[in-house]
Enzyme design. Structure first.
Site, PDB file in Angstrom:
ATOM      1  N   ASP A  86      45.098  31.340  32.375  1.00 39.72           N
ATOM      2  CA  ASP A  86      44.957  32.769  32.599  1.00 39.72           C
ATOM      3  C   ASP A  86      44.317  32.981  33.977  1.00 39.72           C
ATOM      4  O   ASP A  86      43.747  32.048  34.555  1.00 39.72           O
ATOM      5  CB  ASP A  86      44.089  33.366  31.492  1.00 39.72           C
TER       6      ASP A  86
ATOM      7  N   ASP B 129      42.510  36.453  35.280  1.00 43.47           N
ATOM      8  CA  ASP B 129      41.274  37.242  35.243  1.00 43.47           C
ATOM      9  C   ASP B 129      40.330  36.703  34.176  1.00 43.47           C
ATOM     10  O   ASP B 129      40.725  36.514  33.024  1.00 43.47           O
ATOM     11  CB  ASP B 129      41.598  38.713  34.978  1.00 43.47           C
TER      12      ASP B 129
ATOM     13  N   ASP C 247      40.209  33.023  28.613  1.00 46.85           N
ATOM     14  CA  ASP C 247      38.872  33.541  28.317  1.00 46.85           C
ATOM     15  C   ASP C 247      38.878  34.471  27.104  1.00 46.85           C
ATOM     16  O   ASP C 247      37.841  35.024  26.759  1.00 46.85           O
ATOM     17  CB  ASP C 247      38.297  34.286  29.527  1.00 46.85           C
TER      18      ASP C 247
END
Length: 261
Positions: free
Chosen positions: A12, A14, A208
């Site tokens: 990922d 961000d 995240d």
């Protein structure tokens, strides 16, 4: 599963590589290790606003050097999905350059005249007129697709309504649920794997968020590494009925895995 070395990586963006306009600790080192070792990888994002070229420039400004063809967005995944479902079709798109460019590149015609699909993506300037047009087209029979289910997005001033929230508005008005292509749909993971000719049993997914990154990777059969540098803290993991393969403080902790494997 752990007996197989990791031959490819999905990550990922961000909350893993960057936070707003700043690189997270170890992100440049991680991408550098992938490139130095020639390890195939893709950077995934549910953000459909930007083209890969835009995102490459954004990452480069933070000191992270990612090639354009190593960036896979929900807009690209959506366009690829539509091209396989209805080649050479038409769409009414609500979104920005990341989405419209992706649709053009797969040969789609963008039109408000009886389109095959209404495609909803991310934008910072949602138009009531455009949403009304989308509702009327869906009611008239156009199929409803959305790039990603995220209900909010970050901004320096707090959360912003995102694709999932606007999709809910359209669903309420039409009674039609969209098909979401982006994470946690494993379709986005599988198309990213296909881009680098990677296999699920030898690929790892870094994210995240438990509800998008980890569950998408898990459902696609990948090893999943949760980092605590973004949206999730360690106490929140217990809320979910599934677990990542491992949990790390940040992506810098995974550089040794790239060099080892």
């Amino acid at each position: 599963m752990e007996s197989h070395p990791i031959a490819a990586w999905l990550t990922d963006m961000d909350g893993v590589l960057v936070h707003e306009d700043h690189a997270l600790p170890g992100a440049a080192d991680f991408i550098g290790a992938l490139r130095e070792t020639g390890t195939p990888f893709q950077v995934l994002t549910n953000n459909s606003i930007f083209t890969p070229r835009d995102l490459r420039a954004r990452l480069a400004a933070t000191g992270i050097d990612v090639p354009e063809d190593a960036i896979w967005t929900s807009a690209l995944a959506t366009a690829r999905f539509l091209a396989t479902q209805a080649p050479g079709g038409s769409a009414y798109a609500i979104g920005e350059a990341g989405l419209t460019t992706a649709l053009y590149e797969v040969g789609y015609v963008l039109t408000a005249a009886h389109p095959d699909f209404v495609v909803l993506g991310e934008t910072r300037t949602y138009s009531f007129e455009a949403i009304t047009t989308a509702i009327r087209l869906i009611a008239a029979g156009s199929r409803f697709i959305a790039t990603n289910p995220d209900t909010t997005g970050p901004s320096p001033h707090g959360p912003l309504p995102a694709t999932g929230a606007v999709a809910a508005l359209i669903t309420k008005a039409t009674g039609r649920e969209p098909y979401f292509v982006g994470k946690p749909n494993p379709v986005m993971i599988r198309t990213a794997l296909n881009r680098i000719d990677a296999h699920s049993e030898t690929t790892a997914m870094i994210g995240d968020r438990m509800d998008t990154d980890v569950v998408a990777g898990m459902e696609a059969g990948l090893r999943t590494y949760l980092v605590l540098s973004g949206s999730t803290n360690v106490t929140q993991i217990e809320r979910y009925p599934f677990r990542p393969t491992q949990v790390f403080d940040g992506i810098g902790d995974l550089v040794s895995l790239v060099r080892r494997d």
